[in-house]
Each structure stands twice: as C-alpha cells, then as structure tokens.
Scaffold this active site. Structure first.
Site, PDB file in Angstrom:
ATOM      1  N   GLU A 190       0.845  -1.203   0.000  1.00  0.00           N
ATOM      2  CA  GLU A 190       0.000   0.000   0.000  1.00  0.00           C
ATOM      3  C   GLU A 190       0.874   1.244   0.000  1.00  0.00           C
ATOM      4  O   GLU A 190       2.001   1.210   0.490  1.00  0.00           O
ATOM      5  CB  GLU A 190      -0.823   0.019   1.301  1.00  0.00           C
ATOM      6  CG  GLU A 190      -2.268  -0.357   1.177  1.00  0.00           C
ATOM      7  CD  GLU A 190      -3.144   0.753   0.615  1.00  0.00           C
ATOM      8  OE1 GLU A 190      -2.652   1.575  -0.188  1.00  0.00           O
ATOM      9  OE2 GLU A 190      -4.330   0.781   0.963  1.00  0.00           O
ATOM     10  N   ASP A 238      -4.109   5.419   6.297  1.00  0.00           N
ATOM     11  CA  ASP A 238      -4.604   6.670   6.862  1.00  0.00           C
ATOM     12  C   ASP A 238      -5.677   6.316   7.900  1.00  0.00           C
ATOM     13  O   ASP A 238      -5.357   6.017   9.044  1.00  0.00           O
ATOM     14  CB  ASP A 238      -5.137   7.507   5.691  1.00  0.00           C
ATOM     15  CG  ASP A 238      -5.585   8.895   6.061  1.00  0.00           C
ATOM     16  OD1 ASP A 238      -5.025   9.487   6.992  1.00  0.00           O
ATOM     17  OD2 ASP A 238      -6.505   9.419   5.402  1.00  0.00           O
TER      18      ASP A 238
HETATM   19  P1  5GP Z   1      -7.434   4.899   4.283  1.00  0.00           P
HETATM   20  O1  5GP Z   1      -8.007   6.163   4.848  1.00  0.00           O
HETATM   21  O2  5GP Z   1      -8.516   3.965   3.854  1.00  0.00           O
HETATM   22  O3  5GP Z   1      -6.462   4.264   5.259  1.00  0.00           O
HETATM   23  O4  5GP Z   1      -6.580   5.300   3.023  1.00  0.00           O
HETATM   24  C1  5GP Z   1      -7.045   5.031   1.761  1.00  0.00           C
HETATM   25  C2  5GP Z   1      -6.316   5.718   0.673  1.00  0.00           C
HETATM   26  O5  5GP Z   1      -6.475   7.120   0.831  1.00  0.00           O
HETATM   27  C3  5GP Z   1      -4.822   5.504   0.583  1.00  0.00           C
HETATM   28  O6  5GP Z   1      -4.459   4.289  -0.030  1.00  0.00           O
HETATM   29  C4  5GP Z   1      -4.455   6.679  -0.285  1.00  0.00           C
HETATM   30  O7  5GP Z   1      -4.671   6.367  -1.647  1.00  0.00           O
HETATM   31  C5  5GP Z   1      -5.430   7.746   0.163  1.00  0.00           C
HETATM   32  N1  5GP Z   1      -4.758   8.676   1.077  1.00  0.00           N
HETATM   33  C6  5GP Z   1      -4.796   8.724   2.416  1.00  0.00           C
HETATM   34  N2  5GP Z   1      -4.031   9.729   2.890  1.00  0.00           N
HETATM   35  C7  5GP Z   1      -3.478  10.323   1.798  1.00  0.00           C
HETATM   36  C8  5GP Z   1      -2.569  11.416   1.609  1.00  0.00           C
HETATM   37  O8  5GP Z   1      -2.070  12.069   2.519  1.00  0.00           O
HETATM   38  N3  5GP Z   1      -2.247  11.712   0.319  1.00  0.00           N
HETATM   39  C9  5GP Z   1      -2.744  11.027  -0.754  1.00  0.00           C
HETATM   40  N4  5GP Z   1      -2.344  11.417  -1.967  1.00  0.00           N
HETATM   41  N5  5GP Z   1      -3.592  10.003  -0.619  1.00  0.00           N
HETATM   42  C10 5GP Z   1      -3.945   9.652   0.645  1.00  0.00           C
END
Ligand code: 5GP
Length: 195
Positions: free
Chosen positions: A104, A108
């Site tokens: 991954e 986040d």
């Molecule tokens: P989750 O919130 O489900 O853990 O993260 C899912 C997706 O959100 C990550 O795989 C990524 O693609 C996107 N994401 C989360 N935080 C960031 C960030 O700071 N920058 C970017 N570009 N994408 C993010």
C-alpha cells in the site's frame, strides 16, 4: 536536485527525500525477504498508489516473488476517504493458501486496509502481512496491523512516490506537501475519479 533548488514548483515542502525513501525501501525488502524465507511470497499491490513502492520492492526481493493487483475505490472527496469501499479491479490469481504481503502507499483511516485484509482472509490466505510506505497513525478510525512501515507521517495531505492529487504527482521521487493554491485549482478536464 541540488541544494537550495525547489523540488517542484507545486510542492510546498519535501517531507521525505528520494534518498531516504530508496534506503528505507531496501531495508523493508530485506525484512520481508527474511520473514518470508522458504515461503512462496506473493505481493498484492493496491492500485494505484502502491505501484511505485511495489516496483522498487520487487527488484530487491528474491526473484521467485509474484505480484498481483487490486483496485479499491473509496467514495469521498479527493483528500478524504468516506469509509465506503468497493472493488474496482479484482485480483487475477488465487490467494488461497499463499503467503501474501499487501503493498500500500499509505495507511490513513485504516478503512481500505481493513476491508482488504478481511477480503483476503475470507479467501483463505495462509499468511497475511502489510507493507505501507507511509503510516498516519493519528488518522486511524479502525485498527490496522501494518508490519512493514516505511515512515510515519503527520496528518497532512501528502503526494509523491505513488501518492496522487487528482491523479497527478505520483511520479515524484520524494514525498511532500502541495502548495495550497495548487490544491484549490480545478482538475484538468478528463481526469477520472481517484482510485
Ligand atoms: P485509508 O483512509 O482507507 O487508510 O486510506 C485510503 C487511501 O487514501 C490511501 O491508499 C491513499 O490512496 C489515500 N490517502 C490517504 N491519505 C493520503 C494522503 O495524505 N495523500 C494522498 N495522496 N492520498 C492519501
């Protein structure tokens, strides 16, 4: 990039340099290879953000490693995931009975990873570990076990090394933040929703 030169005109701050990333990826690959010794290592790469890390990792891992790709879409704005996820592109190969490492870009809220690890367990993996370039532990909404973490980052929106803003900036060799005026500008025509 020379000293004092801007990394990119759209970048506000470089948080993790290309050199640090490259060194850390080598360490992660060594850890994964050591832990997976004697196993049939199979990488499940999360599109699109995980591709850059996977491409660098796979070249440091023992050659029999295999890789497959899955795309999961989270509904929400460009910078926030809503928690509702669905498979956009499924894996081609079976994971049943295999030693799987998920690759991954960033963990986040943990929602995407939570969905994916449940899915892979339901499909009968023999072993399941997660490798993420970045971890934002303060943003977590559900628990996520990430065995191999490149770097821990604060709760800022970052781009580069696989991470996008409106499908741009994935190819930057470093991780950084964007200048606010760049983030506020409208998407160029024809840019599809993010994966
Ligand atoms: P989750 O919130 O489900 O853990 O993260 C899912 C997706 O959100 C990550 O795989 C990524 O693609 C996107 N994401 C989360 N935080 C960031 C960030 O700071 N920058 C970017 N570009 N994408 C993010």
């Amino acid at each position: 990039m020379g000293i004092g030169e801007p990394a990119h005109p759209d970048v506000a701050e470089v948080l993790i340099s290309a050199e640090r990333i490259q060194a850390r990826v080598k360490e992660l690959a060594a850890e994964i290879a050591r832990d997976a010794a004697g196993q049939d290592l199979h990488l499940v790469v999360v599109l699109r953000g995980g591709v850059i890390l996977a491409a660098d990792l796979v070249r440091e891992l023992p050659p029999p490693v295999s890789m497959d790709f899955i795309a999961i879409s989270s509904y929400g704005s460009e910078t926030r995931s809503s928690g509702v996820v669905r498979i956009v592109k499924d894996l081609e190969d079976t994971v049943e009975g295999r030693y799987v490492v998920v690759v991954e870009d960033i963990v986040d809220t943990g929602l995407t990873l939570n969905y994916l690890t449940n899915l892979l367990r339901d499909r009968g993996v023999a072993a399941l570990e997660v490798c993420a370039l970045l971890d934002k532990p303060t943003a977590r909404r559900v628990p996520a076990e990430v065995r191999y973490v490149g770097f821990t980052v604060p709760e800022a929106f970052v781009v580069g090394y696989g991470l996008d803003y409106k499908q741009r900036y994935r190819g930057l060799p470093f991780v950084g933040t964007l200048r606010p005026e760049v983030q506020e500008s409208p998407a160029p025509p024809g840019v599809p929703p993010r994966l």
